[in-house]
Design an enzyme around this catalytic site. Structure first.
Site, PDB file in Angstrom:
ATOM      1  N   PHE A   6      19.113 -24.468 -13.248  1.00 55.14           N
ATOM      2  CA  PHE A   6      19.805 -23.667 -14.249  1.00 55.14           C
ATOM      3  C   PHE A   6      20.031 -24.486 -15.527  1.00 55.14           C
ATOM      4  CE2 PHE A   6      23.860 -22.054 -16.087  1.00 55.14           C
ATOM      5  CZ  PHE A   6      23.343 -20.851 -16.556  1.00 55.14           C
ATOM      6  N   GLN A   7      19.613 -23.941 -16.629  1.00 53.91           N
ATOM      7  CA  GLN A   7      19.738 -24.568 -17.957  1.00 53.91           C
ATOM      8  C   GLN A   7      19.069 -25.939 -18.038  1.00 53.91           C
ATOM      9  OE1 GLN A   7      23.946 -24.109 -19.066  1.00 53.91           O
ATOM     10  NE2 GLN A   7      23.425 -22.161 -20.016  1.00 53.91           N
ATOM     11  N   GLU A   9      25.180 -24.546 -31.965  1.00 55.39           N
ATOM     12  CA  GLU A   9      24.802 -25.959 -31.961  1.00 55.39           C
ATOM     13  C   GLU A   9      23.999 -26.354 -33.199  1.00 55.39           C
ATOM     14  OE1 GLU A   9      24.508 -23.918 -29.396  1.00 55.39           O
ATOM     15  OE2 GLU A   9      25.517 -24.822 -27.655  1.00 55.39           O
ATOM     16  N   LYS A  41      23.951 -34.907 -15.614  1.00 56.99           N
ATOM     17  CA  LYS A  41      25.351 -34.649 -15.260  1.00 56.99           C
ATOM     18  C   LYS A  41      25.892 -35.689 -14.278  1.00 56.99           C
ATOM     19  CE  LYS A  41      28.392 -30.741 -14.394  1.00 56.99           C
ATOM     20  NZ  LYS A  41      28.453 -29.302 -14.118  1.00 56.99           N
ATOM     21  N   MET A  51      13.440 -16.648 -53.269  1.00 56.53           N
ATOM     22  CA  MET A  51      12.310 -17.540 -53.512  1.00 56.53           C
ATOM     23  C   MET A  51      11.005 -16.922 -53.012  1.00 56.53           C
ATOM     24  SD  MET A  51      11.346 -20.171 -54.993  1.00 56.53           S
ATOM     25  CE  MET A  51      12.394 -21.596 -55.261  1.00 56.53           C
TER      26      MET A  51
HETATM   27  C1  LIG Z   1      14.727 -20.965 -41.383  1.00 51.33           C
HETATM   28  C2  LIG Z   1      13.866 -20.555 -42.516  1.00 51.33           C
HETATM   29  N1  LIG Z   1      13.202 -19.384 -42.469  1.00 51.33           N
HETATM   30  C3  LIG Z   1      12.426 -18.994 -43.504  1.00 51.33           C
HETATM   31  C4  LIG Z   1      12.293 -19.789 -44.612  1.00 51.33           C
HETATM   32  C5  LIG Z   1      11.378 -19.365 -45.754  1.00 51.33           C
HETATM   33  N2  LIG Z   1      12.154 -19.156 -46.986  1.00 51.33           N
HETATM   34  C6  LIG Z   1      12.265 -20.094 -47.950  1.00 51.33           C
HETATM   35  S1  LIG Z   1      13.202 -19.613 -49.230  1.00 51.33           S
HETATM   36  C7  LIG Z   1      13.469 -18.114 -48.532  1.00 51.33           C
HETATM   37  C8  LIG Z   1      14.315 -17.079 -49.223  1.00 51.33           C
HETATM   38  C9  LIG Z   1      15.742 -17.455 -49.314  1.00 51.33           C
HETATM   39  O1  LIG Z   1      16.484 -16.319 -49.697  1.00 51.33           O
HETATM   40  P1  LIG Z   1      18.017 -16.420 -49.974  1.00 51.33           P
HETATM   41  O2  LIG Z   1      18.704 -17.130 -48.889  1.00 51.33           O
HETATM   42  O3  LIG Z   1      18.549 -15.089 -50.301  1.00 51.33           O
HETATM   43  O4  LIG Z   1      18.082 -17.383 -51.240  1.00 51.33           O
HETATM   44  P2  LIG Z   1      17.489 -17.221 -52.709  1.00 51.33           P
HETATM   45  O5  LIG Z   1      16.078 -17.702 -52.691  1.00 51.33           O
HETATM   46  O6  LIG Z   1      17.608 -15.791 -53.100  1.00 51.33           O
HETATM   47  O7  LIG Z   1      18.366 -18.128 -53.511  1.00 51.33           O
HETATM   48  C10 LIG Z   1      12.810 -17.993 -47.314  1.00 51.33           C
HETATM   49  C11 LIG Z   1      12.812 -16.793 -46.463  1.00 51.33           C
HETATM   50  C12 LIG Z   1      12.989 -21.021 -44.599  1.00 51.33           C
HETATM   51  N3  LIG Z   1      12.892 -21.889 -45.599  1.00 51.33           N
HETATM   52  N4  LIG Z   1      13.781 -21.352 -43.567  1.00 51.33           N
END
Ligand SMILES: Cc1ncc(C[n+]2csc(CCOP(=O)(O)OP(=O)(O)O)c2C)c(N)n1
Length: 564
Positions: free
Chosen positions: A116-117, A54, A166, A479
């Site tokens: 439920f749910q 979803e 529902k 990042m």
């Molecule tokens: C759902 C979620 N969890 C954690 C983060 C924290 N976060 C921001 S950038 C990042 C790293 C992203 O790594 P990747 O997808 O390999 O992309 P890159 O930065 O290497 O391009 C994380 C963990 C986030 N923004 N969203």
């Protein structure tokens, strides 16, 4: 309008049709089965995309909305179906994306019994929606749906959740539909104040160093032409927030680039040198302003926005121009005198040159064997004639997509701005391609982010959606690794990734692809990828420790731009 009795579920379908809904993203379950049963009879009138989770439905609806301007529509079941939409709903709220989400709910007589749910969907979603409402009888459906679309779309757009019990889906009712055009005490678009328009124009007419900061409000208001007319008439240089990207062509001479943490050098420096700062449909997000105490203190601030709640929230406005951007920009432009600011405009150039020499040149045309992110993005942009839609996930790939993709038409950048939701990219790209089937849609994502919603490859398989998926694989949560390198003494705590064979995974879903690790292989694979409209997964093994630069450290002065 028919007066014969129909079920609540059929009423929902007819209400959707009355609102012009063509596409629904969804996933069935027990508490929404009557709606899916009704959908069976309407499948030739509305396209339903069966996602794999979803969350994917909501992000796909966001991608669809961003490229079409229409309200995205999502259907999910109760309980886990409803809680799975939450991230996307929060994302749509902070990024002002119009959306109507219909969740099933247990029958009204079982409410508050831990049936439920059963989940308190209204309770959960109230803080992250424009409106969240529980429908307990079929008779309410036309009224609630009309109101939902009106609220989602009008003024500053955003998500609405309808929690549909529902019994309401099954009960019979007399269908009569009236679109909503007014809600007492809800003023989505404030009327234009002529005095304020004159004040804004007077400030701009006196300005020696005006600077426009452009946000998504221009795109949401369909005000791209009006903006261009204003900037050109008074010769105002402009810079863009992440969500404002693509409102004006990248190569327009007044387009000076992106603002904020990973924005362009000159744009951030000039923020603190301009004499009149004209913020249009942007909300002075902390990623744009950095330290507020030293932000644009020398400038008079004009703030155009449709939402009064944004005025004086982060940055105090000297003149607040409330209203729809299309109308307010045109009204102010009428009172502007043609002007030139040649010296001011060309003062951005020396910064652009420094940034090019110290950062951009090596990033897009590396002197080393390793492939760089900026290189991939600029080559893909080039291969599509800069006409494609750029979808990003979150992380370095997002900032690099924003920096190095070039735009020639509006509604071409789809990204999760305010929430920064990893996993947004793949489903959003699917929604974007469905919304703009004749355009090329290029998704840039990290090896981390793609694995958050990778199951949506199944949606691509089932619906034959020709998105180009470019996995920028640095084997790191890039990042976060960058921040660990810069601010945490290179202590790489849980950021390296052991990854699957992405091309093999794509193949398992019937998607063609290639994995490349040299510059030459990259060129050939990009050419192959864009040679037809089929889905394609291009895994690019890039340098493991690339950096997104320039960078303004979080909380620093906006002029504290680090080039290394
Ligand atoms: C759902 C979620 N969890 C954690 C983060 C924290 N976060 C921001 S950038 C990042 C790293 C992203 O790594 P990747 O997808 O390999 O992309 P890159 O930065 O290497 O391009 C994380 C963990 C986030 N923004 N969203």
């Amino acid at each position: 309008m028919s007066q014969s009795q129909i079920s609540g579920s059929q009423a929902l379908m007819r209400a959707f049709l009355a609102e012009g809904v063509e596409t629904i993203f969804g996933y069935p379950g027990g508490a929404i089965m009557p709606v899916y049963d009704a959908l069976y009879d309407f499948h030739d009138k509305m396209r339903h995309i069966l996602v794999r989770h979803e969350q994917g439905a909501v992000h796909a609806a966001q991608g669809y909305s961003r490229v079409t301007g229409k309200t995205g529509v999502v259907i999910a079941t109760s309980g886990p179906g409803a809680t799975n939409v939450i991230t996307g709903v929060a994302d749509a709220m902070i990024d002002s994306t119009p959306m109507v989400v219909v969740c099933g709910q247990v029958v009204a007589s079982l409410l508050a019994t831990d049936a439920f749910q059963e989940t308190d969907v209204v309770g959960i979603t109230q803080p992250i929606t424009k409106w969240s409402y529980q429908i307990r009888s079929a008779a309410e459906i036309p009224w609630a749906v009309a109101r939902a679309f009106y609220i989602a779309r009008e003024g500053r757009p955003g998500p609405v959740v309808l929690d549909l019990t529902k019994n309401a889906q099954i009960e019979l009712m007399n269908f009569h539909y009236e679109p909503c055009t007014f809600i007492r005490s809800f003023i989505p678009t404030p009327p234009i104040d002529e005095q304020v328009v004159s004040d804004a124009a007077a400030l701009i007419n006196q300005a020696k160093k005006p600077f426009a900061l452009v946000g998504q409000g221009v795109i949401l208001g369909n005000a791209e032409n009006e903006l261009l007319a204003m900037l050109e008439k008074a010769q105002i240089p402009a810079a863009w927030t992440l969500l404002g990207l693509s409102a004006m062509p990248t190569d327009h001479p007044l387009n000076k680039g992106m603002l904020g943490m990973h924005g362009n050098y000159g744009c951030n420096i000039k923020t603190n040198e301009c004499d009149v700062l004209i913020a249009i449909g942007m909300r002075f997000d902390d990623r744009v302003t950095s330290k507020l105490a030293t932000y644009a203190k020398q400038a008079k601030i004009i703030h155009f926005d449709i939402d009064i709640a944004e005025i004086n929230k982060n940055v105090k406005a000297d003149v607040a121009v409330l209203g729809n951007s299309k109308e307010t920009i045109a009204a102010v432009t009428k009172q502007l005198q043609p002007a030139r600011h040649d010296e001011w405009i060309s003062s951005f150039d020396s910064y652009a040159k420094i940034e090019y020499d110290e950062v951009i040149k090596e990033e897009i045309d590396p002197s080393t064997p390793d492939i760089k992110m900026g290189e991939v993005i600029s080559k893909v942009s080039e291969a599509t004639g800069h006409k494609a839609i750029c979808v990003t996930d979150v992380g370095q790939n997002q900032m690099m997509g924003a920096r190095y993709f070039r735009f020639s038409q509006t509604r071409s950048m789809v990204t999760s701005g305010g929430l920064g939701t990893m996993g947004f990219g793949l489903p959003a790209a699917i929604g974007a391609k469905i919304g703009a089937p004749h355009r090329t849609v290029c998704l840039f994502c990290g090896d981390g982010g793609i694995q958050m919603t990778i199951q949506e490859l199944g949606t691509i398989l089932q619906e034959n959606i020709g998105v180009k998926i470019i996995v920028l694989n640095n084997h790191f949560l890039g990042m976060v690794r960058q921040w660990q390198e810069m601010f945490f003494d290179e202590r790489y705590s849980f950021t390296n990734m052991k990854n699957p064979d992405f091309v093999a995974v794509a193949k398992a879903y019937g998607i063609n692809g290639k994995c490349v690790s040299t510059h030459e292989e990259l060129d050939h694979a990009i050419a192959e990828m864009v040679s037809n409209d089929d889905a394609y997964l291009l895994e690019v093994r890039i340098e493991p420790k690339g950096m997104v630069l320039p960078m303004v450290p979080a909380g620093a002065d906006i002029t504290d731009v680090r080039l290394k």
